[in-house]
Design an enzyme around this catalytic site. Sequence first.
Site, mmCIF file in Angstrom:
data_model
loop_
_atom_site.group_PDB
_atom_site.id
_atom_site.type_symbol
_atom_site.label_atom_id
_atom_site.label_comp_id
_atom_site.label_asym_id
_atom_site.label_seq_id
_atom_site.Cartn_x
_atom_site.Cartn_y
_atom_site.Cartn_z
ATOM 1 N N HIS A 1 -6.033 -1.117 12.191
ATOM 2 C CA HIS A 1 -5.335 -1.107 10.901
ATOM 3 C C HIS A 1 -6.249 -0.568 9.799
ATOM 4 O O HIS A 1 -5.853 0.304 9.027
ATOM 5 C CB HIS A 1 -4.866 -2.523 10.552
ATOM 6 C CG HIS A 1 -4.288 -2.644 9.173
ATOM 7 N ND1 HIS A 1 -3.109 -2.032 8.796
ATOM 8 C CD2 HIS A 1 -4.746 -3.286 8.069
ATOM 9 C CE1 HIS A 1 -2.855 -2.303 7.524
ATOM 10 N NE2 HIS A 1 -3.836 -3.062 7.053
ATOM 11 N N ASP B 1 -6.524 -14.142 3.088
ATOM 12 C CA ASP B 1 -6.059 -13.102 3.997
ATOM 13 C C ASP B 1 -7.226 -12.199 4.371
ATOM 14 O O ASP B 1 -7.951 -11.730 3.497
ATOM 15 C CB ASP B 1 -4.940 -12.281 3.329
ATOM 16 C CG ASP B 1 -4.175 -11.443 4.334
ATOM 17 O OD1 ASP B 1 -4.111 -11.826 5.518
ATOM 18 O OD2 ASP B 1 -3.639 -10.386 3.933
ATOM 19 N N ARG C 1 -8.396 7.568 2.293
ATOM 20 C CA ARG C 1 -9.731 8.021 1.901
ATOM 21 C C ARG C 1 -10.151 9.239 2.701
ATOM 22 O O ARG C 1 -9.846 10.371 2.332
ATOM 23 C CB ARG C 1 -10.745 6.881 2.021
ATOM 24 C CG ARG C 1 -10.664 5.872 0.878
ATOM 25 C CD ARG C 1 -11.815 4.879 0.919
ATOM 26 N NE ARG C 1 -11.963 4.266 2.233
ATOM 27 C CZ ARG C 1 -11.319 3.157 2.609
ATOM 28 N NH1 ARG C 1 -10.530 2.524 1.759
ATOM 29 N NH2 ARG C 1 -11.466 2.668 3.816
HETATM 30 MN MN MN Z 1 -2.251 -8.903 4.622
#
Ligand code: MN
Length: 425
Positions: free
Chosen positions: A143, A136, A152
């Site tokens: 995103h 992935d 953060r």
């Molecule tokens: Mn993912």
Amino acid sequence: MPNIPANDPALTTWAEVPTNSDFPIQNIPFGVVCPKGGPARPATRIGDQVVDLKVLWEKGLLKDTGLPDPVFHAQDLNPLLMEGKAGTRRLRQRLSDLLSRDNAELRDDPATRKLALVPLTDVEVLLPVSIGDYTDFYSSKEHATNVGTMFRDPKNALLPNWSHLPVGYHGRSSSIIPSGEPIRRPMGQTRPDDSQPPVFGPSGQLDFELEVGFITYQGKALGERISTEEADDHIFGMVLFNDWSARDLQKWEYVPLGPFLAKNFGSSMSCWIVTLDALEPFRTPGPVQEPAVLPYLRYKGDKNLDIALEVAIAPENAGETIVCRSNHKYLYWNMEQQLAHHTVNGCNIRAGDLLASGTISGPTTDSYGSMLEIAWKGTKPVRLVDGSERKFILDGDTVIMRGHAEHAGVRVGFGEVRTTVLPAR
Ligand code: MN
């Protein structure tokens, strides 16, 4: 763009295709179906009918493809994938010919047609590939920026490596499930109060991730690498992918090695693999990459795809609410760069691997690809059509992802990936 006759917008079929179907004759996706009482077999889909490739093979209608017999008696597409792009391209072209309005071979053979073309509702549609390895990525800048901003520092939302390489991790293939199969809310360890020890219980922050994935052909030998230029020869086709995530588990466990139990309890994929060939007409430029990438990540031509994506939530006994509209074209790192990066150290890709994009968020709040972003860490709940609100996904909710591309009057799509959430056990 390669010249692919099966993509001709002028093609029409004698088979019935509903208006706005994702599966016109220009699609010819590949999947695996199980008819009542029969073993699983490879299939394609036209409109709302499946075409049984085992039957066509046994009737001698696919002989010209030169594909070996085991391809059509397999219960997954892996033997087909071993034939490479040349093999699948010949098969897709032959199926296109057989389904063409002007071709009488199948059209005028009612007995074979009755055996080979079956309503979708009469078969079980299975996971099409025995997935070896699943990777992935984290390839959407929007995103990654949203997540970095939330967790953060808004001023330094992207970590220094992000603009230089497609960040990724190795996922788990054993828990990838087909569309239609429910998923169970995971149990796990979370730490809701930073001043207290962790607790064990059901995840309270179950989330979807709107992704697409691609299925690979056989790669090269261990130690060899695949260039961005060669990458398309190793990409069979694409699926919609819901990479289920438990945000509360993820927040506590991810340091320092990244996602683990927050992700590996399940991911859902759509069952009809749309070939990269069928998607070639929908290529579009990706975002400008600045700073310039290293030479092994450079690429030529348009590598993104104009695929409209959407996510809907349907609570138990209620209608759908669309909560996200995004597009594959927003991806910063394209599939070809992902594959080049994945193999640049000599890592070998095998036929039937799955490489997923990471959550595909767009630039606007209505195009964010996860509840984490849509409801902004739970601070902006979403109102659904039944009046209820969501910060994350509740038990009984069904999450539906859809995707399609449209150009020159031709619509090619994926159908959907649909998953209902069951309570934790
Ligand atoms: Mn993912």
